[in-house]
Design a protein around this motif. Sequence first.
Motif, PDB file in Angstrom:
ATOM      1  N   GLY A  50       0.708  -1.032  -0.029  1.00  0.00           N
ATOM      2  CA  GLY A  50       0.168  -0.109   0.032  1.00  0.00           C
ATOM      3  C   GLY A  50       0.846   1.185   0.035  1.00  0.00           C
ATOM      4  N   ASN A  51       1.993   1.140   0.059  1.00  0.00           N
ATOM      5  CA  ASN A  51       2.930   2.237  -0.081  1.00  0.00           C
ATOM      6  C   ASN A  51       3.258   2.420  -1.565  1.00  0.00           C
ATOM      7  N   ASP A  52       2.611   3.419  -2.238  1.00  0.00           N
ATOM      8  CA  ASP A  52       2.701   3.337  -3.469  1.00  0.00           C
ATOM      9  C   ASP A  52       3.351   4.479  -4.343  1.00  0.00           C
ATOM     10  N   PHE A  80      11.724  10.462  -5.543  1.00  0.00           N
ATOM     11  CA  PHE A  80      11.220  12.069  -5.029  1.00  0.00           C
ATOM     12  C   PHE A  80       9.904  11.521  -3.908  1.00  0.00           C
ATOM     13  N   ASN A  81       9.953  11.929  -2.840  1.00  0.00           N
ATOM     14  CA  ASN A  81       8.859  12.135  -1.990  1.00  0.00           C
ATOM     15  C   ASN A  81       7.535  12.628  -2.514  1.00  0.00           C
ATOM     16  N   SER A  82       6.429  12.605  -1.978  1.00  0.00           N
ATOM     17  CA  SER A  82       5.098  13.175  -2.377  1.00  0.00           C
ATOM     18  C   SER A  82       5.328  14.667  -2.242  1.00  0.00           C
ATOM     19  N   MET A 102      17.002   6.558   0.205  1.00  0.00           N
ATOM     20  CA  MET A 102      16.639   5.139  -0.069  1.00  0.00           C
ATOM     21  C   MET A 102      14.979   5.143   0.222  1.00  0.00           C
ATOM     22  N   CYS A 103      14.518   3.847  -0.189  1.00  0.00           N
ATOM     23  CA  CYS A 103      13.039   3.426   0.056  1.00  0.00           C
ATOM     24  C   CYS A 103      12.966   2.024  -0.139  1.00  0.00           C
ATOM     25  N   GLY A 104      12.542   1.279   0.875  1.00  0.00           N
ATOM     26  CA  GLY A 104      12.552   0.018   0.961  1.00  0.00           C
ATOM     27  C   GLY A 104      11.402  -0.735   0.180  1.00  0.00           C
ATOM     28  N   ASN A 105      10.280  -0.126   0.443  1.00  0.00           N
ATOM     29  CA  ASN A 105       9.234  -0.708  -0.369  1.00  0.00           C
ATOM     30  C   ASN A 105       9.164  -0.334  -1.918  1.00  0.00           C
ATOM     31  N   GLY A 106       9.844   0.913  -2.063  1.00  0.00           N
ATOM     32  CA  GLY A 106      10.041   1.268  -3.356  1.00  0.00           C
ATOM     33  C   GLY A 106      10.914   0.599  -4.289  1.00  0.00           C
ATOM     34  N   GLY A 126      20.199   4.778   5.734  1.00  0.00           N
ATOM     35  CA  GLY A 126      20.515   5.547   4.466  1.00  0.00           C
ATOM     36  C   GLY A 126      19.538   6.979   4.651  1.00  0.00           C
ATOM     37  N   ASN A 127      18.259   6.629   5.315  1.00  0.00           N
ATOM     38  CA  ASN A 127      17.480   7.669   5.536  1.00  0.00           C
ATOM     39  C   ASN A 127      17.236   7.826   7.015  1.00  0.00           C
ATOM     40  N   PRO A 128      17.020   8.571   7.506  1.00  0.00           N
ATOM     41  CA  PRO A 128      16.971   8.903   9.072  1.00  0.00           C
ATOM     42  C   PRO A 128      15.440   8.328   9.742  1.00  0.00           C
ATOM     43  N   THR A 142      12.849  13.756   9.888  1.00  0.00           N
ATOM     44  CA  THR A 142      13.110  12.303  10.165  1.00  0.00           C
ATOM     45  C   THR A 142      11.687  11.867   9.863  1.00  0.00           C
ATOM     46  N   ASN A 143      11.803  10.282   9.693  1.00  0.00           N
ATOM     47  CA  ASN A 143      10.788   9.265   9.575  1.00  0.00           C
ATOM     48  C   ASN A 143      10.593   8.993  11.041  1.00  0.00           C
ATOM     49  N   THR A 144       9.460   8.695  11.597  1.00  0.00           N
ATOM     50  CA  THR A 144       8.924   8.131  12.830  1.00  0.00           C
ATOM     51  C   THR A 144       8.308   7.123  13.047  1.00  0.00           C
ATOM     52  N   GLU A 177       5.970   9.311   7.889  1.00  0.00           N
ATOM     53  CA  GLU A 177       7.247   9.469   6.990  1.00  0.00           C
ATOM     54  C   GLU A 177       7.431  10.668   6.731  1.00  0.00           C
ATOM     55  N   ARG A 178       8.907  10.976   6.623  1.00  0.00           N
ATOM     56  CA  ARG A 178       9.369  12.547   6.104  1.00  0.00           C
ATOM     57  C   ARG A 178       8.987  12.459   4.841  1.00  0.00           C
ATOM     58  N   GLY A 179       8.496  13.574   4.425  1.00  0.00           N
ATOM     59  CA  GLY A 179       8.231  13.985   3.098  1.00  0.00           C
ATOM     60  C   GLY A 179       6.905  13.463   2.374  1.00  0.00           C
ATOM     61  N   LEU A 191       0.930   3.735   4.327  1.00  0.00           N
ATOM     62  CA  LEU A 191       0.517   2.163   4.912  1.00  0.00           C
ATOM     63  C   LEU A 191       1.759   1.391   5.209  1.00  0.00           C
ATOM     64  N   ALA A 192       3.096   1.749   4.515  1.00  0.00           N
ATOM     65  CA  ALA A 192       4.108   1.019   4.971  1.00  0.00           C
ATOM     66  C   ALA A 192       5.240   1.564   4.913  1.00  0.00           C
ATOM     67  N   CYS A 193       6.492   1.183   5.384  1.00  0.00           N
ATOM     68  CA  CYS A 193       7.548   1.881   5.107  1.00  0.00           C
ATOM     69  C   CYS A 193       8.739   0.958   5.347  1.00  0.00           C
ATOM     70  N   GLY A 194       9.407   0.448   4.278  1.00  0.00           N
ATOM     71  CA  GLY A 194      10.297  -0.674   4.439  1.00  0.00           C
ATOM     72  C   GLY A 194      11.586  -0.352   5.392  1.00  0.00           C
ATOM     73  N   THR A 195      12.148   0.795   4.854  1.00  0.00           N
ATOM     74  CA  THR A 195      13.321   1.355   5.746  1.00  0.00           C
ATOM     75  C   THR A 195      12.978   1.589   6.950  1.00  0.00           C
ATOM     76  N   GLY A 196      11.658   1.826   7.184  1.00  0.00           N
ATOM     77  CA  GLY A 196      11.376   2.108   8.917  1.00  0.00           C
ATOM     78  C   GLY A 196      11.174   0.722   9.577  1.00  0.00           C
ATOM     79  N   ALA A 197      10.685  -0.421   8.865  1.00  0.00           N
ATOM     80  CA  ALA A 197      10.508  -1.566   9.292  1.00  0.00           C
ATOM     81  C   ALA A 197      11.994  -2.142   9.799  1.00  0.00           C
TER      82      ALA A 197
HETATM   83  N1  LIG Z   1       9.676   9.094   3.207  1.00  0.00           N
HETATM   84  C1  LIG Z   1      11.131   8.353   3.192  1.00  0.00           C
HETATM   85  C2  LIG Z   1      11.388   7.663   2.023  1.00  0.00           C
HETATM   86  C3  LIG Z   1      10.695   6.569   1.585  1.00  0.00           C
HETATM   87  C4  LIG Z   1      10.771   5.332   2.828  1.00  0.00           C
HETATM   88  C5  LIG Z   1       9.518   4.599   2.646  1.00  0.00           C
HETATM   89  N2  LIG Z   1       8.492   4.568   1.914  1.00  0.00           N
HETATM   90  C6  LIG Z   1      10.274   3.156   2.526  1.00  0.00           C
HETATM   91  O1  LIG Z   1       9.702   2.205   2.070  1.00  0.00           O
HETATM   92  O2  LIG Z   1      11.554   2.772   3.104  1.00  0.00           O
HETATM   93  C7  LIG Z   1      12.297   9.435   3.658  1.00  0.00           C
HETATM   94  O3  LIG Z   1      11.980  10.647   3.261  1.00  0.00           O
HETATM   95  O4  LIG Z   1      13.389   9.090   4.133  1.00  0.00           O
END
Ligand SMILES: N[C@H](CCC[C@H](N)C(=O)O)C(=O)O
Length: 370
Positions: free
Chosen positions: A94-96, A147-149, A156-160, A245-247, A284-286, A303-305, A310-316
């Motif tokens: 769902g992270n699209d 590019f974030n929304s 970096m983006c994990g789901n991406g 790679g991202n905070p 930061t992402n929180t 998420e930052r930006g 619905l999901a954040c791969g780097t966050g997980a």
């Molecule tokens: N918004 C994040 C990037 C996308 C990360 C997230 N969608 C993922 O799946 O890791 C940031 O600015 O660091």
Amino acid sequence: MAIAATISLPFSSPSRRSLASIFSLRSSVSSTLQLDSFSKYSARRRSPRLSVSASSASSASSAGLEVTEKALSSSFLDRRESGLLHFVKYHGLGNDFILVDNRDSSEPRITPEQAAKLCDRNFGIGADGVIFALPGVNGTDYTMRIFNSDGSEPEMCGNGVRCFARFIAELENLQGRHSFTIHTGAGLIVPQLQDNGLVKVDMGEPILKASDVPTRLTPNTDQSVVKADIEVDGVAWSVTCVSMGNPHCVTFGNKIEQNLQVDDINLAAIGPKFEHHEMFPARTNTEFVQVFSNSHLKMRVWERGAGATLACGTGACAVVVAAVLEGRAGRNCTVDLPGGPLQIEWSEQDNHVYMTGPAEVVFYGSVPLQ
Ligand SMILES: N[C@H](CCC[C@H](N)C(=O)O)C(=O)O
């Protein structure tokens, strides 16, 4: 003329003729678009949608349109009309994302401002970000930029990157197991397409040094920030900071609630206050986390930006690292996100974090470049 092979439409009951008029497909290719049954399709997706997907030529013609799946996707993905941006919409739990084939140039085809407009869910395509497949550098297969929304560019983006791997497989017409070396702002990332349809990604090593996250919070003697106090909106929270790679700022509770019930958190209220906190010079992402067991966590993310996703791969990944550092969980966890689960392992052998999860195509599209 825009061609689309698999299109999902917001659930409505468009007549077959209106589908034909929407897609005005040429008759030069041969299989049949078939309206999938609502029940079959909706069982697979979170929200009710009607899907129109190409099927074999032998099936009865439905909307009276003739297309071949392969010819469609290859002809569509090969299109380069000037003034039009062709894209493929993917999601990871769902992270699209809007994915753009940018292999013919080392610069993204659109600006961050244009990307933000395309991400708008009312006036644009709607997405959490735009991801570009660019030529590789220093011997990597490809480069990924995102590019974030809000138009900002994260590392970096994990789901991406799981969606990126699926996108490359489609562009290169690859089947089965394949892995790619991808240059990103977080360094080398290696996704592997699995036989079971999931994508396993070597996300590299977590970065724990406070100044590299970056955070201004006072570090421990080993320079990491683990269970540090931070005041947000008058409440003292306990946080662990990790970069993939991202905070990321990960919290399991605050002075009032030591063990969070993450479904009760008002993300829209508290999320921006963490994102823009002075202790995070790059924002930061929180992640707000609930512990079910030594191998099962639940999280929600601001998420930052991009805001609440619905999901954040780097966050997980950051969440499992923080849980291990705080002694709350083991190195192999299922992390439940609102969009679904991810399998995360922080390897003791190589210190790399491995993430396994899905990536799905939603539709193909073309949009005028303003
Ligand atoms: N918004 C994040 C990037 C996308 C990360 C997230 N969608 C993922 O799946 O890791 C940031 O600015 O660091």
